[in-house]
Structure formats: structure tokens, C-alpha cells
Scaffold this motif. Structure first.
Motif, PDB file in Angstrom:
ATOM      1  N   PRO A   1      25.908 -78.647 -43.244  1.00 44.58           N
ATOM      2  CA  PRO A   1      25.904 -79.451 -44.474  1.00 44.58           C
ATOM      3  C   PRO A   1      24.810 -80.523 -44.484  1.00 44.58           C
ATOM      4  O   PRO A   1      24.243 -80.821 -45.549  1.00 44.58           O
TER       5      PRO A   1
ATOM      6  N   LEU B   1      27.605 -82.213 -52.829  1.00 38.42           N
ATOM      7  CA  LEU B   1      27.443 -80.757 -52.817  1.00 38.42           C
ATOM      8  C   LEU B   1      27.363 -80.224 -51.388  1.00 38.42           C
ATOM      9  O   LEU B   1      27.879 -79.149 -51.091  1.00 38.42           O
ATOM     10  N   SER B   2      26.699 -80.971 -50.517  1.00 35.04           N
ATOM     11  CA  SER B   2      26.561 -80.523 -49.128  1.00 35.04           C
ATOM     12  C   SER B   2      27.918 -80.441 -48.431  1.00 35.04           C
ATOM     13  O   SER B   2      28.127 -79.586 -47.570  1.00 35.04           O
TER      14      SER B   2
ATOM     15  N   PHE C   1      30.543 -79.460 -49.713  1.00 34.23           N
ATOM     16  CA  PHE C   1      31.279 -78.322 -50.256  1.00 34.23           C
ATOM     17  C   PHE C   1      31.411 -77.203 -49.224  1.00 34.23           C
ATOM     18  O   PHE C   1      32.327 -76.380 -49.310  1.00 34.23           O
ATOM     19  N   PHE C   2      30.505 -77.149 -48.250  1.00 35.90           N
ATOM     20  CA  PHE C   2      30.599 -76.150 -47.185  1.00 35.90           C
ATOM     21  C   PHE C   2      31.957 -76.206 -46.486  1.00 35.90           C
ATOM     22  O   PHE C   2      32.516 -75.175 -46.107  1.00 35.90           O
TER      23      PHE C   2
ATOM     24  N   SER D   1      34.786 -73.993 -47.687  1.00 37.90           N
ATOM     25  CA  SER D   1      34.659 -72.537 -47.621  1.00 37.90           C
ATOM     26  C   SER D   1      35.489 -71.979 -46.464  1.00 37.90           C
ATOM     27  O   SER D   1      35.236 -72.315 -45.301  1.00 37.90           O
TER      28      SER D   1
ATOM     29  N   VAL E   1      31.572 -65.027 -53.721  1.00 33.25           N
ATOM     30  CA  VAL E   1      30.939 -66.025 -52.861  1.00 33.25           C
ATOM     31  C   VAL E   1      29.932 -66.850 -53.655  1.00 33.25           C
ATOM     32  O   VAL E   1      29.892 -68.089 -53.569  1.00 33.25           O
TER      33      VAL E   1
ATOM     34  N   PHE F   1      31.722 -69.212 -55.916  1.00 32.53           N
ATOM     35  CA  PHE F   1      32.282 -70.345 -55.177  1.00 32.53           C
ATOM     36  C   PHE F   1      31.243 -71.440 -54.965  1.00 32.53           C
ATOM     37  O   PHE F   1      31.482 -72.617 -55.235  1.00 32.53           O
ATOM     38  N   TYR F   2      30.061 -71.038 -54.503  1.00 30.65           N
ATOM     39  CA  TYR F   2      29.032 -72.039 -54.184  1.00 30.65           C
ATOM     40  C   TYR F   2      28.297 -72.550 -55.425  1.00 30.65           C
ATOM     41  O   TYR F   2      27.705 -73.626 -55.395  1.00 30.65           O
TER      42      TYR F   2
END
Length: 295
Positions: free
Chosen positions: A98, A120-121, A123-124, A127, A253, A256-257
Motif C-alpha cells: 500500500p 485509496l492505498s 484499500f488493499f 482485499s 477484481v 473491487f479496486y
């Protein structure tokens, strides 16, 4: 050194999410569904490399492992002292993904929207795939890490105003993409994209030769291993390949991102007849041709 109080909330948020991975490790989190199974297969394969690395390499296609032997060697040394200690170290390595993503965003957009970039970073960490692959070491996250670094240097190249720095950034882009590809060969396909963007878009014979020679030199061991020595460790995976399944999984996927970007864009989705028709056709194909077998 005095820490700016402005950054303290961001540091705490990042540390909180990092800690969540260790909590997941404590409770044997396997949110992707198959990471523990894959990790156990990797551990069995590591045993062959503990005896003789060279013998294991030339017989790798007999071990029923479709992941890169480079990753298995990496895993061998990662857990050589203690498995749990190796997993903890791997979680720390994956926790940098991230951060690298944030620095890519920062390099791309400079001072604009850095607060958004930070969120946003993170957000990993939501997952299931990233979390499980961090807790149960697989080739996925370590290859993503090096792939992101290669993207970072591609952006550095794109933003460079100094011609003397361009070859340095090209060199680093190729090196880190190669490392990512040795861990997970599918990333080698991105060399086509980078070659187009770096060389062909604004053609320069020096860059052309530099890119091709360096790429060939770095990729030659893999070419020799797979094509000349014929160590085929992934054909069994290719025979089970289901294009529709991969398309549907990849779509989810991407969705999602992209979700945070869609939400933050503040733009209404514009529906056209083509979009509607495409969506209907995609849905019908997905339902009719998706393979619902348990495996």
C-alpha cells in the motif's frame, strides 16, 4: 527528529491495518478460500529444494506446483529458521505494497489529491486475496510489490525532464518487472505495454536497442529454462484454464479496486445502447458458460 502532528492520524491508520494482518495470522485467516491449501503445497515443494537445489530445479515439472521455482527458493530461505518468523517477515514485506501504491499516486499526480491517494492505498487491506496471500506466503503479493515498483519507475521516466535520467528509469523499470515476472511469469506480458509506451510511442533507436538487449539478457535464464531445458511446470494449469471463469473473476477484481475511484469521481454513469447491450451479452455468457464445478 520531530514528527509533524499532521501525519500522526495517517500513521495510526496504516499501523492499524498492518496490525489487522497479524491478527488474521493469529486466527488463521483464510478469507480468499485457497491460500492455506496453496501454502501447504509450497511447503511440500520446498522439501525438494532442501535436499538439492539444482536437482529440484531440473525436476521441477514433476512436483505438481504451477508457481515459479524462484518463489519456492525464496520461500525456502524465508522459513529456513522458523516458519512463523518467516510468515511475520512476509507480512511486513507485504505491508509495504500500500505504501508503494501511495508513492506511485504521489509521483503521478504530484501534490494533487494526496489525501485521497492515501485512503485509496489502504484499500488493499480490504482485499481478501491480498490479506490471505500476505498471511500465507504465495507468489502473488511479492510479485505485485516488484510490479508496482516497475510502474513507479515507468512514471518517473514519463515525468522526467532530464534526458540523462531516462535510461536509469528504463533500466530500473525493466529490472523490477523482470523480478516480478520471475516470481510470477504472467507479469512478463506487461513488457509489451512498457515497450510500446517507452520505446515505440516516441521511437528512438538507442532506447530501442537498450530496451531489447537488456530485456533479452535478463529474460534469457527463463527462456533457457522453459524453452531449451523444457522444464514445463505450468502446462497442467493451462489445460484447466477456463476463459469465461477467468473473465468473470477478473471483472469482479477490477470492480473491487475501481470502486473507490468510481465513488470519488462524482460522475454519473452514462448508459448508452451499446453499454446496455454489452452488459446483457456479458451476463448471458457468464451464466451459460461459467464452470460451476467445485474445483
Amino acid at each position: 527528529m520531530k514528527i509533524n502532528n499532521h501525519y500522526i492520524p495517517f500513521v495510526l491508520i496504516y499501523l492499524f491495518f498492518c496490525a489487522s494482518l497479524f491478527v488474521g495470522f493469529y486466527f488463521n485467516e483464510n478469507s480468499s478460500g485457497g491460500s492455506i491449501y496453496d501454502f501447504n503445497i509450497h511447503l511440500k515443494t520446498v522439501n525438494y529444494f532442501n535436499d538439492n537445489v539444482y536437482e529440484a530445479l531440473i525436476n521441477y515439472d514433476k512436483y505438481s506446483n504451477t508457481h515459479s521455482p524462484i518463489f519456492i527458493i525464496f520461500l525456502k530461505y524465508l522459513i529456513s529458521y522458523n516458519i512463523n518468523l518467516g510468515i511475520v517477515l512476509y507480512i511486513l514485506i507485504c505491508s509495504t505494497v500500500p505504501l508503494i501504491f501511495y508513492y506511485i499516486f504521489k509521483e503521478k499526480f504530484k501534490s494533487q489529491k494526496l489525501l485521497i491517494a492515501f485512503y485509496l492505498s489502504q484499500f488493499f487491506f480490504f482485499s481478501p486475496y491480498f490479506r490471505s496471500s500476505a498471511i500465507w506466503p504465495g507468489s502473488e503479493n511479492i510479485s505485485i510489490l516488484f510490479f508496482l515498483i516497475s510502474i513507479f519507475y515507468y512514471i518517473k521516466f514519463s515525468n522526467s525532464q532530464n534526458k540523462n535520467d531516462e535510461y536509469k528509469y528504463i533500466f530500473l523499470n525493466i529490472i523490477f518487472l523482470a523480478v516480478a515476472s520471475y516470481f510470477r511469469p504472467i507479469y512478463s506480458l506487461f513488457s509489451i505495454l512498457f515497450f510500446f509506451e517507452i520505446v515505440l510511442k516516441n521511437f528512438n533507436i538507442k532506447k530501442f536497442l537498450f530496451y531489447l538487449i537488456l530485456s533479452f539478457f535478463i529474460s534469457f535464464p527463463a527462456i533457457y529454462y522453459v524453452l531449451i531445458m523444457k522444464i514445463d511446470f505450468f502446462s497442467s494449469y493451462m489445460t484447466d484454464y477456463k476463459p469465461i471463469n477467468s473473465l468473470v473473476f477478473s471483472y469482479t477484481v477490477f470492480l473491487f479496486y475501481l470502486l473507490p475511484f468510481i465513488v470519488l469521481s462524482n460522475q454519473k454513469i452514462q448508459w448508452s445502447n451499446f453499454n446496455f447491450l454489452f452488459s446483457v451479452v456479458f451476463l448471458i455468457i457468464s451464466v451459460l458458460f461459467f464452470s460451476y464445478t467445485h474445483s
